[in-house]
Write an enzyme that holds these catalytic residues in place. Structure first.
Site, PDB file in Angstrom:
ATOM      1  N   GLU A  10     -13.851  -0.010  14.079  1.00  0.00           N
ATOM      2  CA  GLU A  10     -13.994  -1.206  14.925  1.00  0.00           C
ATOM      3  C   GLU A  10     -12.936  -1.233  16.029  1.00  0.00           C
ATOM      4  O   GLU A  10     -13.224  -1.612  17.165  1.00  0.00           O
ATOM      5  CB  GLU A  10     -13.897  -2.491  14.092  1.00  0.00           C
ATOM      6  CG  GLU A  10     -14.985  -2.656  13.036  1.00  0.00           C
ATOM      7  CD  GLU A  10     -16.373  -2.909  13.602  1.00  0.00           C
ATOM      8  OE1 GLU A  10     -16.530  -3.044  14.828  1.00  0.00           O
ATOM      9  OE2 GLU A  10     -17.327  -2.970  12.804  1.00  0.00           O
ATOM     10  N   ARG A  63     -14.157  -1.065  19.950  1.00  0.00           N
ATOM     11  CA  ARG A  63     -13.971  -2.304  20.726  1.00  0.00           C
ATOM     12  C   ARG A  63     -12.727  -2.244  21.611  1.00  0.00           C
ATOM     13  O   ARG A  63     -12.787  -2.637  22.779  1.00  0.00           O
ATOM     14  CB  ARG A  63     -13.890  -3.511  19.790  1.00  0.00           C
ATOM     15  CG  ARG A  63     -15.144  -3.631  18.919  1.00  0.00           C
ATOM     16  CD  ARG A  63     -15.219  -4.946  18.192  1.00  0.00           C
ATOM     17  NE  ARG A  63     -16.106  -4.825  17.033  1.00  0.00           N
ATOM     18  CZ  ARG A  63     -16.864  -5.798  16.550  1.00  0.00           C
ATOM     19  NH1 ARG A  63     -16.856  -6.983  17.106  1.00  0.00           N
ATOM     20  NH2 ARG A  63     -17.625  -5.600  15.494  1.00  0.00           N
ATOM     21  N   ASP A 111     -26.145   4.916  11.722  1.00  0.00           N
ATOM     22  CA  ASP A 111     -26.560   4.716  13.122  1.00  0.00           C
ATOM     23  C   ASP A 111     -25.779   5.439  14.234  1.00  0.00           C
ATOM     24  O   ASP A 111     -26.271   6.362  14.868  1.00  0.00           O
ATOM     25  CB  ASP A 111     -26.672   3.213  13.435  1.00  0.00           C
ATOM     26  CG  ASP A 111     -25.464   2.363  13.021  1.00  0.00           C
ATOM     27  OD1 ASP A 111     -24.461   2.948  12.585  1.00  0.00           O
ATOM     28  OD2 ASP A 111     -25.537   1.132  13.133  1.00  0.00           O
ATOM     29  N   GLU A 164     -29.007  -5.091  19.215  1.00  0.00           N
ATOM     30  CA  GLU A 164     -29.732  -3.806  19.216  1.00  0.00           C
ATOM     31  C   GLU A 164     -31.167  -3.872  19.744  1.00  0.00           C
ATOM     32  O   GLU A 164     -31.634  -2.938  20.398  1.00  0.00           O
ATOM     33  CB  GLU A 164     -29.704  -3.172  17.823  1.00  0.00           C
ATOM     34  CG  GLU A 164     -28.335  -2.655  17.393  1.00  0.00           C
ATOM     35  CD  GLU A 164     -27.387  -3.742  16.899  1.00  0.00           C
ATOM     36  OE1 GLU A 164     -27.856  -4.894  16.699  1.00  0.00           O
ATOM     37  OE2 GLU A 164     -26.183  -3.460  16.728  1.00  0.00           O
ATOM     38  N   THR A 202     -20.851   2.763  21.696  1.00  0.00           N
ATOM     39  CA  THR A 202     -21.727   2.009  20.792  1.00  0.00           C
ATOM     40  C   THR A 202     -21.468   0.504  20.857  1.00  0.00           C
ATOM     41  O   THR A 202     -22.225  -0.284  20.315  1.00  0.00           O
ATOM     42  CB  THR A 202     -21.609   2.533  19.342  1.00  0.00           C
ATOM     43  OG1 THR A 202     -22.690   2.011  18.573  1.00  0.00           O
ATOM     44  CG2 THR A 202     -20.285   2.128  18.702  1.00  0.00           C
TER      45      THR A 202
END
Ligand code: DMJ
Length: 447
Positions: free
Chosen positions: A80, A84, A212, A351, A437
């Protein structure tokens, strides 16, 4: 929408990781730890910048320069923080050339490096920022590392090496790729791998949660390398072919296409909201010319459109016009709907809209803008509250019950993809940028 979301975060929780738009207080998910790392500020920088919200952007840059502090005791998710913070800073450097952002990206990435000190180089999931001490999630199968997490370092680390000229970051990512590639079975990749041995811990595979973005980063690493990283391209092509064979199905009567979940040789006919990104991935594969002659662009676009449609069905079969966290295909009378109480929530995820954005860019079929517009109206109707935007607990029930959290990816991704779908193609062109992503656009280097 961006103004409403961010100005309320700024008003009630400035510097905190996220905020509660109904309680009007700070919030921090366990993946960000307990210290104030300003996740929502950094994750939102590029959206504020692209939306032209100058005052909010200037205040945010100022906070990054003067108050951002990574020297804290929190235990955080390596994945994360990478997507981010490292990703958010790198995108801003590419957009503005402001050296502050490259320095911060490197500062944060360096803090994550102790997590990679394992016999295989596969990183642990969690790191204590002040000490570097690392471990995996307690709930992870066999105490192992997770494919979608360890496979989602490559783009940021590759870009950081490109921009700084320091190979260390790319080398870490390449080491991971080699271990995972060696472990693959007929190009299938499983969700959990042991960071000590490089062996799979369970035979479960998914294009949704736990898998994913590993698949996403194979294609995108090739694009970001200026299409030179042939290993990434061929791994992507082989992995997607294997995933199609083992997980792509159509419902018998209505022909709804979906990617199910592979569990020890058995297919679960369910798809997570997270897996809706894959429609966009297929579009990007076609647009970038990633497929060799075995896989035609026509075949890829059929899958992209099929998945985009199925995800739309999951939205319109609810009372709110928003899609649930997971939906099923086992029963003909209940397709693309949730069956359990704990999968009916919507936490402002991007998504489905992300997939429609790519489909819009490649086809210019008005239907994708219409679907995005309908979702936007549903967000306004059911998620907008006085203090920002909130997730909801059950998409099938109105009036809605709010979860009282504005996730940082709502501004970073959901609102950014909405902004882009209603903008010209030249505004963050897919020829010049590749999104990480978390929807942070990295400028593709041509030399
Ligand atoms: C985001 O943080 C990223 O898109 C990640 O890859 C998956 N989940 C969330 C949004 O749903």
């Amino acid at each position: 929408m961006v103004y409403h979301a961010f100005s309320n975060y700024a008003k009630y929780a400035w510097g905190a990781n996220e905020h509660r738009p109904i309680s009007k207080t700070s919030h921090s998910a366990n993946v960000f730890g307990s210290d104030k790392l300003g996740i929502s500020i950094i994750d939102s920088l590029d959206t504020l910048y692209l939306a032209g919200l100058e005052e909010l952007y200037d205040n945010s840059r100022d906070w990054v320069e003067k108050q951002f502090n990574i020297n804290v005791g929190s235990e955080v998710s390596v994945f994360e923080i990478n997507i981010r913070l490292v990703g958010g800073f790198l995108a801003m450097y590419g957009l503005t050339n402001d050296k502050l952002y490259l320095d911060k990206a490197q500062l944060v990435a360096d803090r994550l490096l102790p997590a990679f000190d394992t016999p295989t180089g596969i990183p642990y999931a969690l790191i204590t920022l002040s000490s570097g001490s690392s471990r995996n999630w307690n709930w992870a199968a066999g105490g192992c590392s997770i494919l979608s997490e360890l496979g989602t370092m490559h783009l940021e680390f590759q870009y950081l090496s490109q921009l700084t000229g320091k190979d260390t970051y790319l080398q870490k990512a390449e080491k991971i790729r080699k271990v995972v590639k060696d472990a693959s079975e007929s190009h299938l990749y499983y969700n959990y791998i042991n960071q000590q041995t490089g062996k799979w811990c369970q035979k479960q595979a998914s294009l949704g949660g736990l898998g994913d973005s590993f698949y996403e980063y194979l294609l995108k690493s090739w694009i970001l390398s200026g299409k030179k990283d042939e290993q990434a391209r061929s791994m992507y092509e082989d992995a997607m072919k294997a995933a199609e064979d083992s997980m792509l199905r159509k419902t018998p009567t209505t022909n709804l296409m979906y990617f199910g979940e592979q569990r020890s040789g058995r297919l679960d006919a369910q798809m997570g909201h997270l897996a809706c990104f894959v429609g966009g991935l297929y579009v990007l594969s076609t647009l970038s010319g990633a497929s060799s002659s075995n896989t035609s662009a026509k075949h890829e676009m059929e899958i992209a459109q099929g998945i985009g449609k199925t995800c739309h069905e999951s939205y319109i079969r609810s009372a709110t016009g928003l899609g649930p966290e997971a939906f099923h295909f086992e029963r003909a009378d209940n397709e693309a709907k949730s069956v359990r109480g704990d999968e009916k929530y919507y936490i402002l995820r991007p998504e489905a809209i992300e997939g429609w954005f790519y489909l819009w860019r490649s086809t210019h079929d008005q239907i994708y803008r219409d679907w995005a517009w309908d979702a936007l109206i549903s967000l306004e109707k059911h998620c907008r509250v006085d203090g920002g935007y909130s997730g909801i607990r059950d998409v099938y029930s109105v009036p809605v019950a709010h979860d009282d959290v504005q996730q940082s990816f709502f501004i970073a991704e959901t609102l950014k993809y909405l902004l882009l779908i209603f903008s010209d193609d030249s505004f963050i062109s897919l020829d010049s940028y590749v999104f990480n992503t978390e929807a942070h656009p990295f400028r593709i280097r041509t030399v």
